[in-house]
Scaffold this motif. Structure first.
Motif, mmCIF file in Angstrom:
data_model
loop_
_atom_site.group_PDB
_atom_site.id
_atom_site.type_symbol
_atom_site.label_atom_id
_atom_site.label_comp_id
_atom_site.label_asym_id
_atom_site.label_seq_id
_atom_site.Cartn_x
_atom_site.Cartn_y
_atom_site.Cartn_z
ATOM 1 N N VAL A 1 0.796 -1.253 -0.070
ATOM 2 C CA VAL A 1 -0.202 -0.060 0.076
ATOM 3 C C VAL A 1 0.852 1.127 -0.088
ATOM 4 C CG1 VAL A 1 -1.643 1.346 1.342
ATOM 5 C CG2 VAL A 1 -1.958 -1.102 0.950
ATOM 6 N N PHE A 2 1.666 1.363 0.881
ATOM 7 C CA PHE A 2 2.516 2.512 1.120
ATOM 8 C C PHE A 2 3.749 2.753 0.161
ATOM 9 C CE2 PHE A 2 0.028 2.143 4.763
ATOM 10 C CZ PHE A 2 -0.523 3.600 4.825
ATOM 11 N N GLY A 3 4.508 1.669 -0.007
ATOM 12 C CA GLY A 3 5.640 1.420 -0.795
ATOM 13 C C GLY A 3 5.398 1.527 -2.467
ATOM 14 N N VAL A 4 4.420 0.706 -2.649
ATOM 15 C CA VAL A 4 4.287 0.565 -4.168
ATOM 16 C C VAL A 4 3.058 1.499 -4.592
ATOM 17 C CG1 VAL A 4 3.451 -0.862 -5.942
ATOM 18 C CG2 VAL A 4 4.901 -1.804 -4.132
ATOM 19 N N LEU A 5 1.927 1.536 -3.978
ATOM 20 C CA LEU A 5 0.682 2.288 -4.658
ATOM 21 C C LEU A 5 0.878 3.999 -4.213
ATOM 22 C CD1 LEU A 5 -2.208 -0.253 -3.624
ATOM 23 C CD2 LEU A 5 -0.946 0.313 -5.818
ATOM 24 N N ARG B 1 3.493 5.306 -2.906
ATOM 25 C CA ARG B 1 5.018 5.766 -2.917
ATOM 26 C C ARG B 1 5.429 6.618 -1.789
ATOM 27 N NH1 ARG B 1 7.587 4.390 -7.202
ATOM 28 N NH2 ARG B 1 6.376 3.150 -8.536
ATOM 29 N N THR B 2 4.980 6.500 -0.633
ATOM 30 C CA THR B 2 5.770 7.480 0.270
ATOM 31 C C THR B 2 7.177 6.993 0.446
ATOM 32 O OG1 THR B 2 5.065 5.642 2.143
ATOM 33 C CG2 THR B 2 3.472 7.504 1.937
ATOM 34 N N LYS B 3 7.815 5.992 -0.390
ATOM 35 C CA LYS B 3 9.056 5.519 0.007
ATOM 36 C C LYS B 3 10.172 6.788 -0.538
ATOM 37 C CE LYS B 3 9.464 2.539 -4.059
ATOM 38 N NZ LYS B 3 9.728 0.947 -3.957
ATOM 39 N N GLU B 4 9.493 7.440 -1.586
ATOM 40 C CA GLU B 4 10.479 8.306 -1.847
ATOM 41 C C GLU B 4 11.027 9.343 -0.950
ATOM 42 O OE1 GLU B 4 7.880 9.804 -5.172
ATOM 43 O OE2 GLU B 4 8.146 7.641 -5.708
ATOM 44 N N GLY B 5 12.490 9.626 -0.911
ATOM 45 C CA GLY B 5 13.238 10.424 -0.015
ATOM 46 C C GLY B 5 13.540 9.656 1.174
ATOM 47 N N VAL B 6 12.942 8.097 1.407
ATOM 48 C CA VAL B 6 13.529 7.357 2.563
ATOM 49 C C VAL B 6 14.485 6.349 2.255
ATOM 50 C CG1 VAL B 6 12.950 6.142 4.380
ATOM 51 C CG2 VAL B 6 11.284 7.840 3.568
ATOM 52 N N TRP C 1 6.092 6.910 7.234
ATOM 53 C CA TRP C 1 6.606 8.028 6.531
ATOM 54 C C TRP C 1 7.917 8.463 7.766
ATOM 55 C CZ3 TRP C 1 5.544 12.283 9.653
ATOM 56 C CH2 TRP C 1 4.215 12.077 10.383
ATOM 57 N N SER C 2 8.622 9.383 7.235
ATOM 58 C CA SER C 2 9.524 9.834 8.255
ATOM 59 C C SER C 2 9.425 11.125 8.956
ATOM 60 C CB SER C 2 10.958 10.023 7.512
ATOM 61 O OG SER C 2 11.774 10.804 8.176
#
Lengths: 305, 240
Positions: free
Chosen positions: A88-92, A94-99, A228-229
């Motif tokens: 959900v958060f990584g693929v859909l 994309r909160t992973k950007e910047g982490v 998220w960070s």
């Protein structure tokens, strides 16, 4: 609603007998069901420590005893949870950007958060789910929420084993700083136990709290930087100062980020607020001691309603 | 009353005890006044039967003596910690009989060492291993009689200052009922005072020397077991 002693309309029974209290005192009889002093209560709880651990282990063992895969679920459940959050958060989303190292970052967050949320949720059921036990046997009632918290701590050990595998797969190999996770999780466990004691007392008076908790916990999760960070967000200038302080000193966020700091290379000290260890210890002390005293104050009322 | 009995040692003193508890049904909560001003003094060596119709407050009163339900008004004084003979609630159906013996013992406040020492006796007494090695199987696989036997064996493994026995404990087949009756007699001998709740009046007159008759939360009569049971039966007949 509080329970009040409603005087009977007509009272054909005997009136209080001043001689009886004296008789009791003369023969050294103690008032039954009276709340013991705090040190005495702590001593009795310590005396029941084997019951607490046996009860926790028994519940943990019984939990998956009817499932085909049995205790394998103890590792599978956190892993599946992590997979869902990653999707959900990584693929859909994309909160992973910047982490950096998003998978270890996310999985650590999910596991550490789950430790707090499931302990709090368990706390709400510790007394209401064991009324039969409370009404049948005599023991310090704090043993129940504490046992539930111990059960979640045991579950955390399984999650941490799974986490070790995931971290190694992502290239995060064990190093000395991993040991810092021990004090971080130890403080978190104390914090959780205190919160479980508070929730147990609240839910024993108002059982509806159990229905409300999932919503409270979900809100708490979204502001705790599980996926998220917090560090990145509050360093940006859009967040008002007060909100930034609240986000940074949120106990769940502190414990999550301390564990990340211990386990993940790319999660460095500059992503943590200053005096982070002191903050984590203060929360643990406040919740642990405060929760215990708060629970003890209503000891004689449990199991009554 | 207290003055005449000075020679004997009191173990339980109930002084104008009132007990209320809440009953929830949906959004309304009602306070039920289950025990209304009960006063009595129990002494060392007495076996006291509690009689009365269903819902007269017998079990509630026992729970208050055990310190499990606090009185709303009045006081209960006790010597030591009175215990209810019952451990059912601590046991878990998904665990083996073996582990339930340990868990139940710990819940009753026994030490691990005491449990180790008495473990074999508990299992032998319950007879669950008579037909195969059931103590290593989860309790949910037991027949209802077998589970009841194990529960009683665990509950009866500890000796008490003041012991309270709710009826319907002695379940199981005839052989087990004989054994549990004998065990209750043993517990009576080692306990200071025994309270027995029963609907079987013969059990009360046989095992108790004194009886308390509760009706709608009020103590109707307190005296020698035979007299109280006779009065209770006469009253029940008159109502019919």
């Amino acid at each position: 609603m509080t329970l009040t002693a409603t005087p009977p309309a007509s009272d054909p029974g005997a009136r209080p007998h001043p001689g009886l209290a004296a008789l009791a005192a003369r023969h050294g009889l103690a008032a039954s069901g009276a709340r013991p002093s705090l040190p005495e209560y702590t001593r009795r709880l310590w005396g029941r420590r084997h019951f607490v651990t046996a009860f926790a282990t028994a519940r943990l063992t019984a939990q998956y005893s009817r499932a085909r895969l049995g205790r394998l679920w103890q590792i599978m459940t956190p892993l599946l949870n992590a997979t869902v959050y990653y999707f959900v958060f990584g693929v859909l989303l994309r909160t992973k950007e910047g982490v950096a190292d998003f998978v270890p970052f996310l999985v650590t967050g999910v596991f550490v958060w789950t430790f707090t949320s499931s302990t709090v949720l368990a706390g709400t059921r510790a007394l209401t789910g064991n009324l039969g036990l409370v009404r049948a046997l005599h023991f310090p009632r704090a043993a129940l929420p504490v046992a539930y918290a111990v059960q979640q701590l045991q579950q955390l050990l399984f999650s941490m084993a799974a986490l070790t595998v995931i971290l190694c797969c992502c290239g995060q190999l064990p190093r000395p700083s991993w040991l810092l996770a021990l004090p971080a999780l130890g403080l978190q466990a104390t914090f959780n136990t205190g919160l479980a004691l508070v929730m147990a007392r609240l839910a024993s008076r108002t059982p509806d709290i159990a229905q409300l908790m999932p919503f409270v916990l979900r809100t708490w999760m979204y502001v705790s930087g599980v996926m998220w960070s917090v560090g990145h967000t509050v360093r940006g200038d859009e967040v008002p100062h007060l909100a930034a302080v609240a986000l940074e000193w949120n106990p769940a966020a502190l414990y999550i980020d301390l564990t990340r700091f211990a386990l993940i290379d790319s999660f460095t000290a500059d992503q943590l607020p200053p005096h982070v260890w002191a903050g984590a210890a203060c929360w643990a002390l406040l919740a642990g001691v405060g929760g215990f005293v708060y629970f003890w104050q209503a000891e004689e009322t449990y199991g009554r309603g | 009353m207290a003055e005449e009995q000075d020679a004997r040692t009191p173990t339980v003193i109930a002084d104008d005890v009132h007990i209320t508890y809440r009953v929830h049904s949906g959004r309304t909560a009602r306070a039920v006044h289950a025990v209304k001003g009960v006063t009595f003094v129990a002494h060392q060596g007495e076996a006291i039967g509690l009689i009365g119709s269903n819902g007269s407050g017998k079990s509630t009163l026992l729970k208050a003596v055990a310190g499990l339900l606090p009185p709303a008004r009045g006081r209960i004084y006790t010597r030591g910690q009175p215990s209810l003979l019952g451990v059912n609630a601590a046991l878990m159906n998904d665990l083996t009989g073996e582990r339930n013996v340990v868990l139940g013992g710990l819940a009753m406040g026994m030490t691990r060492r005491q449990i180790r020492e008495r473990y074999q006796r508990i299992v032998d007494f319950s007879g669950i291993d008579d037909k195969g090695d059931f103590s290593t199987l989860p309790m949910r696989t037991y027949s209802s009689g077998m589970a009841a036997r194990l529960r009683f064996s665990i509950a009866a493994a500890k000796s008490h200052d003041v012991l309270m026995i709710d009826e319907a404990l002695a379940t199981g087949d005839a052989a087990f009922q004989r054994r549990s009756k004998a065990r209750i007699a043993e517990l009576r001998a080692t306990a200071g005072t025994v309270f027995l709740v029963s609907h079987h009046h013969r059990t009360v007159t046989e095992t108790c020397d004194r009886a308390l008759w509760l009706e709608a939360g009020v103590l109707r009569m307190d005296g020698p077991a035979a007299d109280v049971v006779a009065a209770y039966e006469a009253d029940a007949k008159a109502k019919k």
